[in-house]
Write a protein that holds these residues in place. Structure first.
Motif, PDB file in Angstrom:
ATOM      1  N   ASN A  91       0.818  -1.212   0.000  1.00  0.00           N
ATOM      2  CA  ASN A  91       0.000   0.000   0.000  1.00  0.00           C
ATOM      3  C   ASN A  91       0.856   1.267   0.000  1.00  0.00           C
ATOM      4  N   ARG A  92       1.979   1.248   0.727  1.00  0.00           N
ATOM      5  CA  ARG A  92       2.879   2.406   0.721  1.00  0.00           C
ATOM      6  C   ARG A  92       3.482   2.606  -0.675  1.00  0.00           C
ATOM      7  N   LEU A  93       3.880   1.513  -1.313  1.00  0.00           N
ATOM      8  CA  LEU A  93       4.437   1.613  -2.663  1.00  0.00           C
ATOM      9  C   LEU A  93       3.382   2.127  -3.647  1.00  0.00           C
ATOM     10  N   LEU A  94       2.170   1.612  -3.544  1.00  0.00           N
ATOM     11  CA  LEU A  94       1.097   2.083  -4.425  1.00  0.00           C
ATOM     12  C   LEU A  94       0.812   3.566  -4.227  1.00  0.00           C
ATOM     13  N   ALA A  95       0.901   4.030  -2.985  1.00  0.00           N
ATOM     14  CA  ALA A  95       0.671   5.453  -2.713  1.00  0.00           C
ATOM     15  C   ALA A  95       1.717   6.312  -3.419  1.00  0.00           C
ATOM     16  N   VAL A  96       2.973   5.876  -3.374  1.00  0.00           N
ATOM     17  CA  VAL A  96       4.049   6.611  -4.045  1.00  0.00           C
ATOM     18  C   VAL A  96       3.827   6.598  -5.559  1.00  0.00           C
ATOM     19  N   ILE A  97       3.514   5.444  -6.104  1.00  0.00           N
ATOM     20  CA  ILE A  97       3.273   5.342  -7.544  1.00  0.00           C
ATOM     21  C   ILE A  97       2.051   6.181  -7.928  1.00  0.00           C
ATOM     22  N   GLY A  98       1.050   6.208  -7.058  1.00  0.00           N
ATOM     23  CA  GLY A  98      -0.117   7.051  -7.300  1.00  0.00           C
ATOM     24  C   GLY A  98       0.253   8.519  -7.366  1.00  0.00           C
ATOM     25  N   GLU A  99       1.170   8.949  -6.503  1.00  0.00           N
ATOM     26  CA  GLU A  99       1.634  10.334  -6.542  1.00  0.00           C
ATOM     27  C   GLU A  99       2.344  10.632  -7.856  1.00  0.00           C
ATOM     28  N   VAL A 100       3.124   9.678  -8.342  1.00  0.00           N
ATOM     29  CA  VAL A 100       3.821   9.849  -9.623  1.00  0.00           C
ATOM     30  C   VAL A 100       2.796   9.981 -10.750  1.00  0.00           C
ATOM     31  N   VAL A 101       1.807   9.106 -10.752  1.00  0.00           N
ATOM     32  CA  VAL A 101       0.762   9.158 -11.789  1.00  0.00           C
ATOM     33  C   VAL A 101       0.007  10.479 -11.714  1.00  0.00           C
ATOM     34  N   ASP A 102      -0.294  10.928 -10.495  1.00  0.00           N
ATOM     35  CA  ASP A 102      -0.995  12.206 -10.338  1.00  0.00           C
ATOM     36  C   ASP A 102      -0.159  13.373 -10.867  1.00  0.00           C
ATOM     37  N   LEU A 103       1.139  13.337 -10.614  1.00  0.00           N
ATOM     38  CA  LEU A 103       2.021  14.397 -11.094  1.00  0.00           C
ATOM     39  C   LEU A 103       2.079  14.401 -12.623  1.00  0.00           C
ATOM     40  N   ILE A 104       2.208  13.219 -13.201  1.00  0.00           N
ATOM     41  CA  ILE A 104       2.212  13.133 -14.671  1.00  0.00           C
ATOM     42  C   ILE A 104       0.880  13.629 -15.222  1.00  0.00           C
ATOM     43  N   SER A 105      -0.219  13.220 -14.599  1.00  0.00           N
ATOM     44  CA  SER A 105      -1.550  13.653 -15.032  1.00  0.00           C
ATOM     45  C   SER A 105      -1.668  15.168 -15.022  1.00  0.00           C
ATOM     46  N   GLU A 106      -1.168  15.755 -13.947  1.00  0.00           N
ATOM     47  CA  GLU A 106      -1.230  17.210 -13.810  1.00  0.00           C
ATOM     48  C   GLU A 106      -0.432  17.895 -14.917  1.00  0.00           C
ATOM     49  N   LYS A 107       0.743  17.378 -15.184  1.00  0.00           N
ATOM     50  CA  LYS A 107       1.625  18.018 -16.170  1.00  0.00           C
ATOM     51  C   LYS A 107       1.126  17.874 -17.606  1.00  0.00           C
ATOM     52  N   ILE A 108       0.439  16.761 -17.896  1.00  0.00           N
ATOM     53  CA  ILE A 108      -0.069  16.593 -19.266  1.00  0.00           C
ATOM     54  C   ILE A 108      -1.543  16.977 -19.380  1.00  0.00           C
ATOM     55  N   LEU A 110      -4.231  15.532 -18.189  1.00  0.00           N
ATOM     56  CA  LEU A 110      -5.070  14.391 -18.505  1.00  0.00           C
ATOM     57  C   LEU A 110      -5.013  13.441 -17.319  1.00  0.00           C
ATOM     58  N   ASP A 111      -6.154  13.141 -16.727  1.00  0.00           N
ATOM     59  CA  ASP A 111      -6.175  12.312 -15.523  1.00  0.00           C
ATOM     60  C   ASP A 111      -6.012  10.844 -15.893  1.00  0.00           C
ATOM     61  N   ILE A 112      -4.771  10.405 -16.027  1.00  0.00           N
ATOM     62  CA  ILE A 112      -4.496   9.031 -16.424  1.00  0.00           C
ATOM     63  C   ILE A 112      -4.723   8.039 -15.291  1.00  0.00           C
ATOM     64  N   GLY A 113      -4.793   8.518 -14.063  1.00  0.00           N
ATOM     65  CA  GLY A 113      -5.014   7.632 -12.920  1.00  0.00           C
ATOM     66  C   GLY A 113      -6.487   7.420 -12.611  1.00  0.00           C
ATOM     67  N   GLU A 114      -7.367   8.105 -13.325  1.00  0.00           N
ATOM     68  CA  GLU A 114      -8.789   8.018 -13.042  1.00  0.00           C
ATOM     69  C   GLU A 114      -9.309   6.585 -13.082  1.00  0.00           C
ATOM     70  N   VAL A 115      -8.869   5.819 -14.023  1.00  0.00           N
ATOM     71  CA  VAL A 115      -9.357   4.458 -14.192  1.00  0.00           C
ATOM     72  C   VAL A 115      -9.022   3.597 -12.968  1.00  0.00           C
ATOM     73  N   TYR A 116      -7.921   3.896 -12.276  1.00  0.00           N
ATOM     74  CA  TYR A 116      -7.514   3.094 -11.122  1.00  0.00           C
ATOM     75  C   TYR A 116      -8.257   3.482  -9.853  1.00  0.00           C
ATOM     76  N   ARG A 117      -8.903   4.630  -9.851  1.00  0.00           N
ATOM     77  CA  ARG A 117      -9.620   5.085  -8.666  1.00  0.00           C
ATOM     78  C   ARG A 117     -11.096   4.698  -8.688  1.00  0.00           C
ATOM     79  N   ARG A 118     -11.529   4.063  -9.729  1.00  0.00           N
ATOM     80  CA  ARG A 118     -12.948   3.683  -9.844  1.00  0.00           C
ATOM     81  C   ARG A 118     -13.266   2.512  -8.978  1.00  0.00           C
TER      82      ARG A 118
END
Length: 118
Positions: A91-108, A110-118
């Motif tokens: 869960n800690r690793l997923l949280a870090v990876i989630g932060e990375v995905v959120d940062l990429i989403s913000e910069k481009i 486009l919410d690329i992590g949306e599908v994983y939060r459903r």
């Protein structure tokens, strides 16, 4: 085809993630879980019973006894320190990876992590 520059950056990102304490801890906890013979036996039994339960459900059958066995096995798994530590590190690793995905989403933008939060 993936642009070589993007591919290089993705590989660098993956290598950076592998250097994180959260990743190293996850790998260590995964190994400890694999070495826990009791937990491994419980996991195999749980997966088999879970598959049986789903198969019965798909055929319209509800097996209360099997559900009880699954619940008991889940409790036994949750009591194993190796299982708890593995799940926590995962869960800690997923949280870090989630932060990375959120940062990429913000910069481009486009919410690329949306599908994983459903």
């Amino acid at each position: 085809m993936l642009d070589e520059g993007v591919k290089t950056k993705a590989i660098e990102l993956a290598e950076s993630i592998r250097e994180l304490g959260e990743y190293k801890e996850f790998v260590e906890m995964e190994q400890l879980l694999k070495e826990d013979e009791v937990a491994q036996e419980l996991l195999v039994e749980f997966q088999q019973k879970q598959q049986d339960f789903v198969t019965k459900q798909l055929s319209g059958e509800y097996d209360q006894d099997l559900l009880g066995e699954l619940t008991e096995l889940q409790s036994k798994l949750n009591a194993r320190e190796s299982v708890v530590r593995f799940i926590e590190s995962y869960n800690r690793l997923l949280a870090v990876i989630g932060e990375v995905v959120d940062l990429i989403s913000e910069k481009i933008e486009l919410d690329i992590g949306e599908v994983y939060r459903r």
